[in-house]
Design a protein around this motif. Structure first.
Motif, PDB file in Angstrom:
ATOM      1  N   LEU A   2     -35.107 -19.356  13.896  1.00  0.00           N
ATOM      2  CA  LEU A   2     -35.049 -20.769  14.257  1.00  0.00           C
ATOM      3  C   LEU A   2     -34.333 -21.610  13.206  1.00  0.00           C
ATOM      4  N   GLY A   3     -33.529 -20.975  12.371  1.00  0.00           N
ATOM      5  CA  GLY A   3     -32.651 -21.698  11.471  1.00  0.00           C
ATOM      6  C   GLY A   3     -33.262 -22.283  10.215  1.00  0.00           C
ATOM      7  N   VAL A   4     -34.512 -21.951   9.914  1.00  0.00           N
ATOM      8  CA  VAL A   4     -35.109 -22.441   8.669  1.00  0.00           C
ATOM      9  C   VAL A   4     -34.708 -21.488   7.550  1.00  0.00           C
ATOM     10  N   ASP A   5     -34.094 -22.031   6.527  1.00  0.00           N
ATOM     11  CA  ASP A   5     -33.681 -21.231   5.389  1.00  0.00           C
ATOM     12  C   ASP A   5     -34.904 -20.531   4.803  1.00  0.00           C
ATOM     13  N   PRO A   6     -34.843 -19.207   4.582  1.00  0.00           N
ATOM     14  CA  PRO A   6     -36.005 -18.488   4.046  1.00  0.00           C
ATOM     15  C   PRO A   6     -36.520 -19.059   2.726  1.00  0.00           C
ATOM     16  N   GLN A   7     -35.624 -19.568   1.888  1.00  0.00           N
ATOM     17  CA  GLN A   7     -36.065 -20.177   0.627  1.00  0.00           C
ATOM     18  C   GLN A   7     -36.851 -21.466   0.889  1.00  0.00           C
ATOM     19  N   GLU A   8     -36.420 -22.227   1.900  1.00  0.00           N
ATOM     20  CA  GLU A   8     -37.140 -23.451   2.264  1.00  0.00           C
ATOM     21  C   GLU A   8     -38.520 -23.099   2.833  1.00  0.00           C
ATOM     22  N   ALA A   9     -38.570 -22.091   3.691  1.00  0.00           N
ATOM     23  CA  ALA A   9     -39.858 -21.660   4.260  1.00  0.00           C
ATOM     24  C   ALA A   9     -40.792 -21.195   3.150  1.00  0.00           C
ATOM     25  N   ASP A 131     -31.010 -30.820   8.238  1.00  0.00           N
ATOM     26  CA  ASP A 131     -30.152 -31.516   9.192  1.00  0.00           C
ATOM     27  C   ASP A 131     -29.700 -30.581  10.308  1.00  0.00           C
ATOM     28  N   ARG A 132     -30.227 -29.349  10.301  1.00  0.00           N
ATOM     29  CA  ARG A 132     -29.883 -28.383  11.358  1.00  0.00           C
ATOM     30  C   ARG A 132     -30.874 -28.417  12.512  1.00  0.00           C
ATOM     31  N   HIS A 133     -31.907 -29.234  12.380  1.00  0.00           N
ATOM     32  CA  HIS A 133     -32.945 -29.331  13.402  1.00  0.00           C
ATOM     33  C   HIS A 133     -33.083 -30.772  13.864  1.00  0.00           C
ATOM     34  N   ALA A 134     -33.253 -30.960  15.165  1.00  0.00           N
ATOM     35  CA  ALA A 134     -33.458 -32.305  15.689  1.00  0.00           C
ATOM     36  C   ALA A 134     -34.929 -32.700  15.645  1.00  0.00           C
ATOM     37  N   ALA A 135     -35.820 -31.708  15.643  1.00  0.00           N
ATOM     38  CA  ALA A 135     -37.261 -31.982  15.664  1.00  0.00           C
ATOM     39  C   ALA A 135     -37.954 -31.235  14.535  1.00  0.00           C
ATOM     40  N   VAL A 136     -38.885 -31.910  13.876  1.00  0.00           N
ATOM     41  CA  VAL A 136     -39.685 -31.260  12.837  1.00  0.00           C
ATOM     42  C   VAL A 136     -40.534 -30.153  13.460  1.00  0.00           C
ATOM     43  N   SER A 137     -40.891 -30.317  14.728  1.00  0.00           N
ATOM     44  CA  SER A 137     -41.663 -29.275  15.426  1.00  0.00           C
ATOM     45  C   SER A 137     -40.959 -27.926  15.375  1.00  0.00           C
ATOM     46  N   THR A 138     -39.639 -27.919  15.425  1.00  0.00           N
ATOM     47  CA  THR A 138     -38.889 -26.661  15.356  1.00  0.00           C
ATOM     48  C   THR A 138     -39.101 -25.992  14.005  1.00  0.00           C
ATOM     49  N   ILE A 171     -40.704 -31.037  20.528  1.00  0.00           N
ATOM     50  CA  ILE A 171     -39.245 -30.858  20.605  1.00  0.00           C
ATOM     51  C   ILE A 171     -38.672 -31.651  21.774  1.00  0.00           C
ATOM     52  N   MET A 172     -39.322 -31.567  22.918  1.00  0.00           N
ATOM     53  CA  MET A 172     -38.826 -32.286  24.092  1.00  0.00           C
ATOM     54  C   MET A 172     -38.812 -33.805  23.836  1.00  0.00           C
ATOM     55  N   THR A 173     -39.826 -34.300  23.124  1.00  0.00           N
ATOM     56  CA  THR A 173     -39.902 -35.730  22.812  1.00  0.00           C
ATOM     57  C   THR A 173     -38.793 -36.144  21.856  1.00  0.00           C
ATOM     58  N   ASP A 174     -38.643 -35.415  20.769  1.00  0.00           N
ATOM     59  CA  ASP A 174     -37.703 -35.834  19.727  1.00  0.00           C
ATOM     60  C   ASP A 174     -36.245 -35.584  20.092  1.00  0.00           C
ATOM     61  N   THR A 175     -35.997 -34.758  21.078  1.00  0.00           N
ATOM     62  CA  THR A 175     -34.620 -34.459  21.461  1.00  0.00           C
ATOM     63  C   THR A 175     -34.227 -35.123  22.777  1.00  0.00           C
ATOM     64  N   ALA A 176     -35.058 -36.037  23.278  1.00  0.00           N
ATOM     65  CA  ALA A 176     -34.796 -36.701  24.559  1.00  0.00           C
ATOM     66  C   ALA A 176     -34.569 -35.652  25.647  1.00  0.00           C
ATOM     67  N   MET A 177     -35.561 -34.792  25.797  1.00  0.00           N
ATOM     68  CA  MET A 177     -35.528 -33.718  26.808  1.00  0.00           C
ATOM     69  C   MET A 177     -34.315 -32.798  26.609  1.00  0.00           C
ATOM     70  N   LEU A 178     -34.054 -32.455  25.353  1.00  0.00           N
ATOM     71  CA  LEU A 178     -33.015 -31.532  24.888  1.00  0.00           C
ATOM     72  C   LEU A 178     -31.606 -32.131  24.901  1.00  0.00           C
ATOM     73  N   ARG A 179     -31.450 -33.395  25.246  1.00  0.00           N
ATOM     74  CA  ARG A 179     -30.114 -33.995  25.222  1.00  0.00           C
ATOM     75  C   ARG A 179     -29.565 -34.120  23.805  1.00  0.00           C
ATOM     76  N   ILE A 186     -33.350 -25.591  20.832  1.00  0.00           N
ATOM     77  CA  ILE A 186     -33.291 -24.949  22.161  1.00  0.00           C
ATOM     78  C   ILE A 186     -33.919 -23.560  22.091  1.00  0.00           C
ATOM     79  N   GLU A 187     -33.621 -22.827  21.038  1.00  0.00           N
ATOM     80  CA  GLU A 187     -34.214 -21.493  20.880  1.00  0.00           C
ATOM     81  C   GLU A 187     -35.724 -21.573  20.734  1.00  0.00           C
TER      82      GLU A 187
END
Length: 190
Positions: A2-9, A131-138, A171-179, A186-187
């Motif tokens: 899901l694109g989270v850098d392993p060092q950040e995780a 900045d690679r994620h639109a939602a913190v939930s991701t 995710i659906m909330t923060d991305t305006a239903m994925l728009r 999305i993944e």
């Protein structure tokens, strides 16, 4: 995946382990589902590490919202940020800086960790800002899925199913239903 850098995780989980036996999770004023989901997942992971978790958000009205969704019992008892004890370490989630107007954290207090998607000035001792994620939930689902693979075990465990559902709604909330979603958001929904 899901694109989270392993060092950040690793930084987030290390901070979760080292922050103390009690910790506050602070979200932004009047939280949306992204904030609620992110705080819920963080609280679950911290509690699994044996931490006592306290939740602070001013203007929380999520009880009415989650009550309207069958199967989602909101167990988070949010207290106003103004009640945050001076000696309790805190993690700021879904906001870049605890001193901005829609958080308005205690003056002079710095969060031990900031988890957010809005790149900019942060006042956390440590930060996981993507900045690679639109939602913190991701981001938070990535941490959860590293611990619990998103398969039949998630569906079978009521608490994990609840967190995955909250993450989906976040995710659906923060991305305006994925728009406004990126590929990792999305993944995560998939």
């Amino acid at each position: 995946g899901l694109g989270v850098d392993p060092q950040e995780a690793h930084k987030v989980l290390r901070t979760f382990r080292e922050i103390g036996s009690e910790v506050a999770l602070v979200g932004h004023w009047n939280p949306d589902f992204d904030c609620i989901a992110s705080v819920s997942i963080a609280g679950f992971l911290l509690e699994r590490m044996g931490k006592k978790v306290h939740y602070f958000v001013t203007g929380a009205r999520n009880g009415d919202t989650s009550a309207a969704i069958p199967g989602l019992d909101d167990r988070i008892d949010f207290r106003p940020i103004s009640d945050l004890p001076a000696d309790l370490p805190f993690i700021l989630i879904d906001a870049p800086n605890s001193e901005i107007s829609h958080v308005n954290g205690p003056a002079g207090r710095r969060p031990g960790l900031v988890i957010d998607t809005h790149c900019g000035e942060t006042n956390g001792s440590l930060a996981c800002v993507s900045d690679r994620h639109a939602a913190v939930s991701t981001i938070m689902l990535s941490l959860l899925f590293d611990e619990f693979s998103p398969n039949e075990r998630i569906i079978a465990a009521p608490e994990l199913s609840r967190l995955a559902t909250l993450g989906f709604l976040g995710i659906m909330t923060d991305t305006a239903m994925l728009r406004r979603a990126g590929p990792y958001d999305i993944e995560a929904v998939r």
